[in-house]
Design a protein around this motif. Structure first.
Motif, PDB file in Angstrom:
ATOM      1  N   PHE A   1       0.803  -1.290   0.110  1.00 11.53           N
ATOM      2  CA  PHE A   1       0.005   0.057   0.136  1.00 11.53           C
ATOM      3  C   PHE A   1       0.851   1.298  -0.142  1.00 11.53           C
ATOM      4  CE2 PHE A   1      -2.516  -3.481   1.728  1.00 11.53           C
ATOM      5  CZ  PHE A   1      -3.879  -2.999   1.190  1.00 11.53           C
ATOM      6  N   ARG A   2       2.177   1.072   0.285  1.00 14.22           N
ATOM      7  CA  ARG A   2       2.940   2.334   0.162  1.00 14.22           C
ATOM      8  C   ARG A   2       3.458   2.614  -1.321  1.00 14.22           C
ATOM      9  NH1 ARG A   2       5.004  -0.338   4.754  1.00 14.22           N
ATOM     10  NH2 ARG A   2       4.248   0.346   6.823  1.00 14.22           N
ATOM     11  N   GLN A   3       3.229   1.803  -2.150  1.00 14.33           N
ATOM     12  CA  GLN A   3       3.693   1.939  -3.558  1.00 14.33           C
ATOM     13  C   GLN A   3       3.151   3.134  -4.137  1.00 14.33           C
ATOM     14  OE1 GLN A   3       4.729  -2.023  -5.745  1.00 14.33           O
ATOM     15  NE2 GLN A   3       3.756  -2.730  -4.026  1.00 14.33           N
ATOM     16  N   ALA A   4       3.759   3.742  -5.028  1.00 17.40           N
ATOM     17  CA  ALA A   4       3.195   4.892  -5.699  1.00 17.40           C
ATOM     18  C   ALA A   4       2.174   4.799  -6.445  1.00 17.40           C
ATOM     19  CB  ALA A   4       4.381   5.724  -6.217  1.00 17.40           C
ATOM     20  N   HIS A   5       2.331   3.695  -7.253  1.00 17.88           N
ATOM     21  CA  HIS A   5       1.166   3.446  -8.233  1.00 17.88           C
ATOM     22  C   HIS A   5      -0.272   3.033  -7.581  1.00 17.88           C
ATOM     23  CE1 HIS A   5       2.589  -0.783  -7.803  1.00 17.88           C
ATOM     24  NE2 HIS A   5       1.342  -1.204  -8.287  1.00 17.88           N
ATOM     25  N   VAL A   6       0.016   2.179  -6.210  1.00 16.66           N
ATOM     26  CA  VAL A   6      -1.117   1.733  -5.312  1.00 16.66           C
ATOM     27  C   VAL A   6      -1.897   3.011  -4.836  1.00 16.66           C
ATOM     28  CG1 VAL A   6      -1.710   0.553  -3.531  1.00 16.66           C
ATOM     29  CG2 VAL A   6      -0.183  -0.498  -4.996  1.00 16.66           C
ATOM     30  N   ARG A   7      -1.153   3.854  -4.429  1.00 13.27           N
ATOM     31  CA  ARG A   7      -1.511   5.251  -3.770  1.00 13.27           C
ATOM     32  C   ARG A   7      -2.532   5.751  -4.691  1.00 13.27           C
ATOM     33  NH1 ARG A   7       2.774   7.634   0.676  1.00 13.27           N
ATOM     34  NH2 ARG A   7       2.806   5.582   1.998  1.00 13.27           N
ATOM     35  N   THR A   8      -1.766   6.200  -5.884  1.00 12.35           N
ATOM     36  CA  THR A   8      -2.530   6.754  -7.194  1.00 12.35           C
ATOM     37  C   THR A   8      -3.727   6.021  -7.498  1.00 12.35           C
ATOM     38  OG1 THR A   8      -0.508   7.871  -7.592  1.00 12.35           O
ATOM     39  CG2 THR A   8      -1.983   7.609  -9.442  1.00 12.35           C
ATOM     40  N   MET A   9      -3.605   4.527  -7.486  1.00 12.45           N
ATOM     41  CA  MET A   9      -4.794   3.878  -7.981  1.00 12.45           C
ATOM     42  C   MET A   9      -5.944   3.947  -6.934  1.00 12.45           C
ATOM     43  SD  MET A   9      -4.998  -0.463  -8.170  1.00 12.45           S
ATOM     44  CE  MET A   9      -5.014  -0.448  -6.115  1.00 12.45           C
ATOM     45  N   PHE A  10      -5.520   4.026  -5.866  1.00 11.11           N
ATOM     46  CA  PHE A  10      -6.781   4.242  -4.712  1.00 11.11           C
ATOM     47  C   PHE A  10      -7.369   5.536  -4.795  1.00 11.11           C
ATOM     48  CE2 PHE A  10      -5.456   0.202  -2.776  1.00 11.11           C
ATOM     49  CZ  PHE A  10      -6.730  -0.230  -2.549  1.00 11.11           C
ATOM     50  N   ALA A  11      -6.597   6.753  -5.272  1.00  2.62           N
ATOM     51  CA  ALA A  11      -6.948   8.117  -5.669  1.00  2.62           C
ATOM     52  C   ALA A  11      -7.870   8.043  -6.614  1.00  2.62           C
ATOM     53  CB  ALA A  11      -5.951   8.887  -5.735  1.00  2.62           C
ATOM     54  N   VAL A  12      -7.749   7.520  -7.832  1.00  3.76           N
ATOM     55  CA  VAL A  12      -8.796   7.285  -8.848  1.00  3.76           C
ATOM     56  C   VAL A  12      -9.849   6.608  -8.207  1.00  3.76           C
ATOM     57  CG1 VAL A  12      -9.169   6.275 -11.040  1.00  3.76           C
ATOM     58  CG2 VAL A  12      -6.930   7.683 -10.687  1.00  3.76           C
ATOM     59  N   LEU A  13      -9.510   5.407  -7.888  1.00  2.00           N
ATOM     60  CA  LEU A  13     -10.923   4.514  -7.452  1.00  2.00           C
ATOM     61  C   LEU A  13     -11.779   5.312  -6.468  1.00  2.00           C
ATOM     62  CD1 LEU A  13      -9.125   0.971  -7.509  1.00  2.00           C
ATOM     63  CD2 LEU A  13     -10.432   2.232  -9.359  1.00  2.00           C
ATOM     64  N   ILE A  14     -11.285   5.941  -5.535  1.00  2.00           N
ATOM     65  CA  ILE A  14     -12.232   6.296  -4.354  1.00  2.00           C
ATOM     66  C   ILE A  14     -12.692   7.624  -4.889  1.00  2.00           C
ATOM     67  CG2 ILE A  14     -10.636   8.074  -3.319  1.00  2.00           C
ATOM     68  CD1 ILE A  14     -13.193   5.768  -1.518  1.00  2.00           C
ATOM     69  N   PHE A  15     -12.182   8.394  -6.168  1.00  2.00           N
ATOM     70  CA  PHE A  15     -12.791   9.282  -6.744  1.00  2.00           C
ATOM     71  C   PHE A  15     -13.825   8.997  -7.847  1.00  2.00           C
ATOM     72  CE2 PHE A  15     -12.791  12.393 -10.671  1.00  2.00           C
ATOM     73  CZ  PHE A  15     -13.049  13.543  -9.871  1.00  2.00           C
ATOM     74  N   VAL A  16     -13.696   7.748  -8.367  1.00  2.00           N
ATOM     75  CA  VAL A  16     -14.833   7.052  -9.012  1.00  2.00           C
ATOM     76  C   VAL A  16     -16.079   6.685  -8.173  1.00  2.00           C
ATOM     77  CG1 VAL A  16     -15.339   5.165 -10.468  1.00  2.00           C
ATOM     78  CG2 VAL A  16     -13.341   6.393 -10.950  1.00  2.00           C
ATOM     79  N   VAL A  17     -15.598   6.338  -6.878  1.00  2.00           N
ATOM     80  CA  VAL A  17     -16.749   6.097  -5.979  1.00  2.00           C
ATOM     81  C   VAL A  17     -17.483   7.272  -5.676  1.00  2.00           C
ATOM     82  CG1 VAL A  17     -17.075   5.620  -3.408  1.00  2.00           C
ATOM     83  CG2 VAL A  17     -15.433   3.931  -4.847  1.00  2.00           C
ATOM     84  N   MET A  18     -16.944   8.471  -5.551  1.00  2.00           N
ATOM     85  CA  MET A  18     -17.626   9.585  -5.153  1.00  2.00           C
ATOM     86  C   MET A  18     -18.500   9.864  -6.447  1.00  2.00           C
ATOM     87  SD  MET A  18     -16.107  13.261  -3.731  1.00  2.00           S
ATOM     88  CE  MET A  18     -15.260  13.383  -5.056  1.00  2.00           C
ATOM     89  N   LEU A  19     -17.929   9.785  -7.562  1.00  2.00           N
ATOM     90  CA  LEU A  19     -18.661  10.384  -8.887  1.00  2.00           C
ATOM     91  C   LEU A  19     -19.959   9.472  -9.363  1.00  2.00           C
ATOM     92  CD1 LEU A  19     -15.738  11.074 -11.595  1.00  2.00           C
ATOM     93  CD2 LEU A  19     -17.226  12.843  -9.948  1.00  2.00           C
ATOM     94  N   VAL A  20     -19.715   8.143  -9.202  1.00  2.00           N
ATOM     95  CA  VAL A  20     -20.679   7.317  -9.534  1.00  2.00           C
ATOM     96  C   VAL A  20     -21.634   7.392  -8.607  1.00  2.00           C
ATOM     97  CG1 VAL A  20     -21.237   4.962  -9.768  1.00  2.00           C
ATOM     98  CG2 VAL A  20     -19.182   5.756 -10.840  1.00  2.00           C
ATOM     99  N   TYR A  21     -21.599   7.624  -7.511  1.00  2.00           N
ATOM    100  CA  TYR A  21     -22.499   7.697  -6.162  1.00  2.00           C
ATOM    101  C   TYR A  21     -23.350   8.985  -6.553  1.00  2.00           C
ATOM    102  CZ  TYR A  21     -25.146   8.188  -2.049  1.00  2.00           C
ATOM    103  OH  TYR A  21     -26.188   8.226  -1.124  1.00  2.00           O
ATOM    104  N   HIS A  22     -22.493  10.101  -6.638  1.00  2.00           N
ATOM    105  CA  HIS A  22     -23.325  11.480  -6.705  1.00  2.00           C
ATOM    106  C   HIS A  22     -24.159  11.613  -8.101  1.00  2.00           C
ATOM    107  CE1 HIS A  22     -23.876  15.660  -5.859  1.00  2.00           C
ATOM    108  NE2 HIS A  22     -23.717  15.888  -7.263  1.00  2.00           N
TER     109      HIS A  22
END
Length: 208
Positions: free
Chosen positions: A73-94
């Motif tokens: 979870f400390r890897q750069a691409h994992v942190r960025t991956m979750f930034a996108v995925l949690i952003f998608v969670v917010m967008l799709v829900y809204h």
């Protein structure tokens, strides 16, 4: 305490609280429908919102502790991956899911927390945390693997029990053609957001 560390601790604490609250509220409803504890947990863990929020909590925990098992979870691409995925969670829900129901009381608290509070806290942390390594465009294929595994998981359970976590993944209602269109659209959107976030990240200040 610097701002990024404060935001991360807030994200960790609130993320845990909202996930636990959602489990606390939803499990009795599943029991009332004849589910046992295993079935209730199985149901809740088919929701991308829950899984992504758990992932975000683990990223925050990895940032604040030296637990070796959290190294992924400390890897750069994992942190960025979750930034996108949690952003998608917010967008799709809204834009897609929020108009379909109006939660009340603690259900509304959990909904707002999981779909708005934790995403915004994580994105604020991701933007402000000092970074050395950054995600690369070549990381996009591996970053797409967790959403692919989620899709397989959610559809497999749906085909087995006839219950799907989201209406846009409901094979029984949509049929193969519409479902395929939705899946292609979602993955294209996620891939484009990965590219955008990687572009942004590589222009943020690097760790001194």
């Amino acid at each position: 305490m610097d701002i990024s560390k404060f935001v991360s601790w807030a994200g960790l604490a609130l993320g845990c609280a909202f996930v636990v609250l959602q489990f606390y509220l939803s499990t009795p409803l599943r029991f009332a429908n004849g589910d046992n504890l295993f079935g209730a947990l199985w149901f809740l863990l088919t929701f991308f919102t829950i899984l992504t929020n758990i992932g975000v909590v683990l990223v925050h925990l990895s940032a604040q502790t030296a637990v070796e098992r959290l190294g992924w979870f400390r890897q750069a691409h994992v942190r960025t991956m979750f930034a996108v995925l949690i952003f998608v969670v917010m967008l799709v829900y809204h834009f897609v899911l929020a108009p379909l129901w109006q939660p009340q009381g603690l259900f509304a608290v959990a909904d707002i927390g999981l779909h708005y509070v934790t995403p915004l806290l994580y994105l604020a942390w991701w933007m402000t945390t000092p970074r050395g390594e950054t995600a690369k465009f070549s990381d996009i294929p591996i970053m797409l693997l967790p959403p692919v595994l989620y899709l397989v998981w959610a559809l497999a359970r749906g085909l087995i029990v006839g219950e799907y976590p989201y209406p846009f993944l409901n094979y029984d209602v949509l049929g193969a053609a519409l479902l395929a269109r939705n899946i292609v659209g979602l993955f294209l959107g996620v891939a484009l957001l990965y590219a955008l976030f990687i572009f942004i990240e590589n222009r943020l200040p690097k760790q001194a």
